[in-house]
Design an enzyme around this catalytic site. Structure first.
Site, mmCIF file in Angstrom:
data_model
loop_
_atom_site.group_PDB
_atom_site.id
_atom_site.type_symbol
_atom_site.label_atom_id
_atom_site.label_comp_id
_atom_site.label_asym_id
_atom_site.label_seq_id
_atom_site.Cartn_x
_atom_site.Cartn_y
_atom_site.Cartn_z
ATOM 1 N N LYS A 168 0.817 -1.105 -0.026
ATOM 2 C CA LYS A 168 -0.107 0.042 0.096
ATOM 3 C C LYS A 168 0.998 1.312 -0.064
ATOM 4 C CE LYS A 168 -1.915 2.841 2.251
ATOM 5 N NZ LYS A 168 -1.582 4.295 2.059
ATOM 6 N N GLU A 222 9.069 0.793 11.327
ATOM 7 C CA GLU A 222 9.891 1.754 11.411
ATOM 8 C C GLU A 222 9.306 3.261 11.470
ATOM 9 O OE1 GLU A 222 13.104 1.137 11.362
ATOM 10 O OE2 GLU A 222 13.427 -0.788 10.406
ATOM 11 N N CYS A 256 13.634 10.481 8.270
ATOM 12 C CA CYS A 256 13.442 9.821 9.850
ATOM 13 C C CYS A 256 14.686 9.783 10.427
ATOM 14 C CB CYS A 256 12.974 8.488 9.793
ATOM 15 S SG CYS A 256 13.877 7.243 8.824
ATOM 16 N N GLU A 276 9.121 15.577 16.077
ATOM 17 C CA GLU A 276 9.585 15.454 14.785
ATOM 18 C C GLU A 276 9.050 16.567 14.194
ATOM 19 O OE1 GLU A 276 8.346 12.069 12.565
ATOM 20 O OE2 GLU A 276 10.474 11.616 11.897
HETATM 21 P P1 NAD Z 1 2.362 8.394 8.006
HETATM 22 O O1 NAD Z 1 2.321 7.651 9.096
HETATM 23 O O2 NAD Z 1 1.118 9.603 7.998
HETATM 24 O O3 NAD Z 1 1.799 7.556 6.413
HETATM 25 C C1 NAD Z 1 2.615 6.077 6.263
HETATM 26 C C2 NAD Z 1 1.742 5.291 5.481
HETATM 27 O O4 NAD Z 1 0.630 4.881 6.436
HETATM 28 C C3 NAD Z 1 1.078 5.755 4.196
HETATM 29 O O5 NAD Z 1 1.103 5.043 3.404
HETATM 30 C C4 NAD Z 1 -0.173 6.211 4.995
HETATM 31 O O6 NAD Z 1 -1.187 6.061 3.794
HETATM 32 C C5 NAD Z 1 -0.401 5.024 5.688
HETATM 33 N N1 NAD Z 1 -1.338 5.181 6.955
HETATM 34 C C6 NAD Z 1 -2.012 6.365 7.163
HETATM 35 N N2 NAD Z 1 -2.962 6.010 8.294
HETATM 36 C C7 NAD Z 1 -3.113 4.680 8.306
HETATM 37 C C8 NAD Z 1 -3.898 3.669 9.068
HETATM 38 N N3 NAD Z 1 -4.782 4.266 9.915
HETATM 39 N N4 NAD Z 1 -3.778 2.475 8.859
HETATM 40 C C9 NAD Z 1 -2.804 2.222 7.843
HETATM 41 N N5 NAD Z 1 -2.379 2.731 7.139
HETATM 42 C C10 NAD Z 1 -2.205 4.157 7.161
HETATM 43 O O7 NAD Z 1 3.681 8.947 7.562
HETATM 44 P P2 NAD Z 1 4.071 9.915 6.506
HETATM 45 O O8 NAD Z 1 3.681 11.149 6.624
HETATM 46 O O9 NAD Z 1 3.882 9.444 4.999
HETATM 47 O O10 NAD Z 1 5.829 9.686 6.248
HETATM 48 C C11 NAD Z 1 6.487 10.533 7.333
HETATM 49 C C12 NAD Z 1 6.756 9.631 8.668
HETATM 50 O O11 NAD Z 1 7.569 8.323 8.239
HETATM 51 C C13 NAD Z 1 7.908 10.506 9.576
HETATM 52 O O12 NAD Z 1 7.145 10.204 11.033
HETATM 53 C C14 NAD Z 1 8.919 9.715 9.371
HETATM 54 O O13 NAD Z 1 10.173 9.761 10.295
HETATM 55 C C15 NAD Z 1 8.484 8.259 9.088
HETATM 56 N N6 NAD Z 1 9.640 7.366 8.467
HETATM 57 C C16 NAD Z 1 10.289 6.563 9.049
HETATM 58 C C17 NAD Z 1 11.302 5.753 8.631
HETATM 59 C C18 NAD Z 1 12.181 4.809 9.228
HETATM 60 O O14 NAD Z 1 12.758 3.943 8.661
HETATM 61 N N7 NAD Z 1 12.145 4.759 10.525
HETATM 62 C C19 NAD Z 1 11.696 6.309 7.214
HETATM 63 C C20 NAD Z 1 10.821 6.879 6.740
HETATM 64 C C21 NAD Z 1 9.971 7.758 7.189
#
Ligand code: NAD
Length: 495
Positions: free
Chosen positions: A186, A263, A296, A395
């Site tokens: 997804k 992650e 991240c 963050e």
């Molecule tokens: P997000 O958590 O808003 O979304 C991530 C994914 O989850 C998207 O595909 C989104 O559509 C989906 N999603 C949202 N709500 C959901 C739900 N209720 N159930 C299932 N899926 C759902 O994150 P973002 O804004 O897309 O990305 C930024 C975040 O990602 C930051 O917090 C960053 O630190 C983190 N990140 C972490 C790593 C790591 O390896 N630790 C790497 C990259 C980004």
């Protein structure tokens, strides 16, 4: 320069081996955040598409040879690697256009690096001990041979964010598939092509059995994901994204006791010790603004010793003032726009909060006047930040560095660890042993000492505390997608 003017991408889902539109026929626009322009329409999947994808993945796991046939997996994933390798120049403008990713990064981690690294995961097929015999053991008077087998988990739902979309998609689907699972990927709403392109190549250029890999894109961030995390036919959720959504996924997955691999976010500290070569370390301090700070593991808190505080701040100020940013198609810019208008508002909101809570805004803090189109934020430097301030704790995911003074080494370690996150960190000192000692005391999953880089396909990456559960990459990352079965057999005669 890369041409994003005439870029196109795949707009269809991949479900059960078929490239197709959403069942509802709905689409949504893919937007280039540097130009604020629609670059294509993609399928807007709904719960019915998620149901179909899960059913296909379940069937492929239960009824085909995929889980058992390692040669088939090696063959298909090598085909996928070859197809991606051949399409680097088609992919590059897509990633730059939809993620606003600086093109220079696509020659490294954002694209080429992860295509190269994909082979490491495929080679794990030969690294894993799929079956191991333990020494003969007596239990209840019965002498037995115990055989330990590694088996795939089943159906994996892979849910990814938009910041490094292509890399994170591959980081999940390749080990999950190589381990013998079937996958429903997804994608993040803002970066659909980084997933659909993989789906198209899988369908057209590999012998992957139908249903082994399914790819969904959807405008609604949560609707499809909520189906995947609640469906009892899904065995594992592999998620990269924010800590808030990670918690939601874990809670939802609890109902059916799925394995969760998370992650999540970070607020990593760069500890600059009092004997460090400050010009060398802080002259490149604006690197925290790479990709608009949307990483991240970026060290977004800089901890400077009070004894050399003014010198350090001055070096950082100059680094931020001379940092080149803007059009992501220009290789000179390592910082492009933020992903969308909402994210820019969020970052500007944090900057406002920082000022309101008393931090000193030294550089930037607004929307750059020379970039009226695109979701840009100026490289922003806050100094004299209280470790308790919101901008020191949360963050921001934007081009914002907060500088925090500390008294001595113990104080620096205390401040660095005083965070709900624990993803990464850095330590700098003229004394390598001293820096290493400090690194061992940080409660984080990775640390860079004196500029040493921890990243690589063979290096486990992940978070302590609220930065996650589990590890991506390395043999440890591969093992996340396997479970263990122990079989007792009669001890061989004479053993
Ligand atoms: P997000 O958590 O808003 O979304 C991530 C994914 O989850 C998207 O595909 C989104 O559509 C989906 N999603 C949202 N709500 C959901 C739900 N209720 N159930 C299932 N899926 C759902 O994150 P973002 O804004 O897309 O990305 C930024 C975040 O990602 C930051 O917090 C960053 O630190 C983190 N990140 C972490 C790593 C790591 O390896 N630790 C790497 C990259 C980004």
């Amino acid at each position: 320069m890369v041409d994003t003017e005439n870029v196109t991408g795949e707009g269809r889902l991949l479900v059960d081996g078929e490239l197709r539109p959403a069942a509802s026929g709905r689409t949504y626009p893919n937007v280039n955040p540097a130009r604020e322009q629609v670059i294509g329409e993609v399928a807007d999947a709904g719960p019915e598409d998620a149901e179909a994808a899960v059913a296909a993945a379940r069937r492929a796991f239960d009824e085909t040879d995929w889980a058992a046939d390692r040669d088939l997996r090696r063959h298909c994933l090598t085909q996928l690697w070859e197809a991606l390798d051949a399409e680097r120049e088609t992919l590059r403008p897509q990633i730059v256009a939809e993620a606003g990713a600086p093109v220079s990064l696509t020659y490294a981690i954002q694209q080429d690096g992860c295509i190269d690294d994909m082979r490491w995961d495929v080679e794990c097929l030969d690294r894993v001990a799929w079956e191991e015999d333990l020494p003969v053991h007596e239990f209840f008077g019965i002498r037995s041979l115990r055989r330990v087998r590694r088996e795939p988990l089943g159906v994996v739902a892979a849910i990814t964010p938009w910041n490094f979309p292509f890399m994170l998609n591959l980081s999940k689907i390749v080990p999950a598939l190589a381990a013998g699972n079937t996958v429903v990927l997804k994608a993040a709403p803002d970066t659909p092509w980084s997933a659909t392109h993989i789906g198209r190549l899988a369908a057209e250029r590999t012998d992957l059995p139908p249903g082994v890999l399914n790819v969904l894109t959807s405008a609604d961030p949560a609707a499809v994901g909520e189906v995947l995390t609640g469906d009892p036919r899904v065995d594992m959720v592999s998620f990269t994204g924010s800590t808030a959504v990670g918690k939601r996924i874990m809670a939802r997955a609890a109902d059916t006791l799925k394995k969760v691999f998370l992650e999540l976010g970070g607020k990593s500290a760069n500890i600059v010790l009092d004997d460090a070569d400050l010009p060398a370390v802080l002259g490149t301090g604006a690197m925290v603004c790479v990709h608009g700070g949307q990483g991240c593991a970026i060290t977004t808190r800089c901890l400077l010793p009070r004894s050399r505080y003014d010198e350090g701040v001055d070096l950082l100020r100059r680094a931020f003032e001379t940092w080149s940013y803007g059009d992501p198609t220009d290789p000179a810019n390592l910082q492009g726009p933020l992903i969308n208008a909402r994210q820019r508002e969020r970052v500007l909101g944090y900057i406002e909060t920082g000022v309101r809570e008393g931090a000193k805004l030294l550089v930037g803090g607004g929307v750059p006047a020379h970039l009226p189109v695109g979701y840009y934020v100026e490289p922003t430097l806050f100094v004299d930040v209280d470790p308790a301030a919101t901008i020191a704790r949360e963050e921001i995911f934007g081009p914002v560095l907060v500088v925090i003074p500390y008294d001595d080494e113990e104080d620096a370690i205390r401040i660095a660890n005083d965070s709900r996150y624990g993803l990464s960190g850095a330590v700098h000192s003229a004394d390598l042993e001293r820096a290493y000692r400090v690194a061992t005391r940080l409660r984080t999953g990775t640390v860079a000492v004196n500029g040493g880089q921890w990243f690589g396909p063979d290096a486990p990456f992940g978070g302590y505390k609220e930065s996650g559960i589990g590890r991506e990459h390395g043999i440890e990352g591969f093992m996340e997608y396997l479970q263990t079965k122990t079989i007792g057999l009669p001890a061989p005669v004479g053993s």
